[in-house]
Design an enzyme around this catalytic site. Structure first.
Site, mmCIF file in Angstrom:
data_model
loop_
_atom_site.group_PDB
_atom_site.id
_atom_site.type_symbol
_atom_site.label_atom_id
_atom_site.label_comp_id
_atom_site.label_asym_id
_atom_site.label_seq_id
_atom_site.Cartn_x
_atom_site.Cartn_y
_atom_site.Cartn_z
ATOM 1 N N ASP A 81 0.812 -1.224 0.000
ATOM 2 C CA ASP A 81 0.000 0.000 0.000
ATOM 3 C C ASP A 81 0.849 1.279 0.000
ATOM 4 O O ASP A 81 0.308 2.380 0.027
ATOM 5 C CB ASP A 81 -0.943 0.014 1.219
ATOM 6 C CG ASP A 81 -1.948 -1.125 1.146
ATOM 7 O OD1 ASP A 81 -2.498 -1.350 0.043
ATOM 8 O OD2 ASP A 81 -2.174 -1.803 2.161
ATOM 9 N N ASP A 82 2.161 1.121 0.004
ATOM 10 C CA ASP A 82 3.032 2.295 0.049
ATOM 11 C C ASP A 82 3.029 3.025 -1.294
ATOM 12 O O ASP A 82 3.134 2.405 -2.356
ATOM 13 C CB ASP A 82 4.466 1.849 0.394
ATOM 14 C CG ASP A 82 5.408 3.021 0.510
ATOM 15 O OD1 ASP A 82 5.393 3.679 1.553
ATOM 16 O OD2 ASP A 82 6.130 3.298 -0.469
ATOM 17 N N LEU A 83 2.925 4.337 -1.221
ATOM 18 C CA LEU A 83 2.864 5.173 -2.417
ATOM 19 C C LEU A 83 4.116 5.036 -3.293
ATOM 20 O O LEU A 83 4.023 4.867 -4.512
ATOM 21 C CB LEU A 83 2.707 6.642 -1.973
ATOM 22 C CG LEU A 83 1.976 7.549 -2.945
ATOM 23 C CD1 LEU A 83 0.562 7.077 -3.174
ATOM 24 C CD2 LEU A 83 1.962 8.982 -2.390
#
Length: 196
Positions: free
Chosen positions: A150-152
């Protein structure tokens, strides 16, 4: 520390060139005595630029002298607010401090828990979600196979590689090629977004 991981990942067409460019991965486990401080820092830093986060955390550190559950509990909400924390984050750091003090969060044993158990322990604290727990696993415990899907930054790096938008499931499937060293692969993916 990551020699074996780098030997394996050097053969990967995406990560191999990044290892040549950026050298060895610098992630290493921190001292147990810093776990609490690290989590307070993580909460302070949420949704802030690096510079703002550093300033606010610096003020919290100065105000408390030493970052301990007792010192956080002994401060009034207003004193913590005056360091630059939002009211919401004040409630988060207080919740973290209380859970540690009451023994609900086994902070000194986190290094002995499985990855999933660490996540379970941490997300029971207000304001700590899966992403923050994964960052703790990666950068505080130096667990080798964490992939923060989920990390940008990770999403941007995967997009750069695949040249198309992909679903979370597809990204996880794609990351399988880097098992059991997805933490190290992720470190290189973040580096790939830096200009150098």
């Amino acid at each position: 520390m990551w020699q074996e991981a780098e030997n394996k990942l050097q053969k990967d067409k995406y990560i191999g060139p990044l290892i040549k460019k950026w050298g060895s991965c610098t992630i290493k486990p921190i001292k147990k005595s810093l776990y609490f401080e690290d989590l307070v820092d993580a909460i302070c830093s949420q949704q802030l630029s690096g510079k703002a986060a550093k300033t606010i955390f610096g003020r919290v550190k100065t105000s408390l002298t030493k970052i301990t559950p007792e010192n956080i509990i002994s401060k009034s909400d207003q004193e913590l607010r005056d360091c630059g924390l939002s009211w919401q984050k004040v409630s988060y750091v207080k919740d973290l401090a209380m859970k540690v003090k009451e023994g609900k969060l086994h902070i000194n044993n986190l290094n002995k828990f499985s990855d999933e158990d660490v996540v379970k322990e941490l997300i029971a604290v207000k304001g700590i979600g899966r992403w923050t727990a994964e960052m703790f696993l990666m950068f505080s415990l130096a667990r080798p196979d964490i992939f923060p899907v989920d990390d940008l930054g990770i999403n941007k790096a995967i997009y750069k590689i695949e040249k198309k938008e992909t679903s979370k499931e597809d990204k996880l499937k794609f990351s399988e090629r880097w098992r059991p060293y997805r933490t190290v692969a992720s470190w290189y993916l973040w580096r790939s977004l830096e200009n150098r």
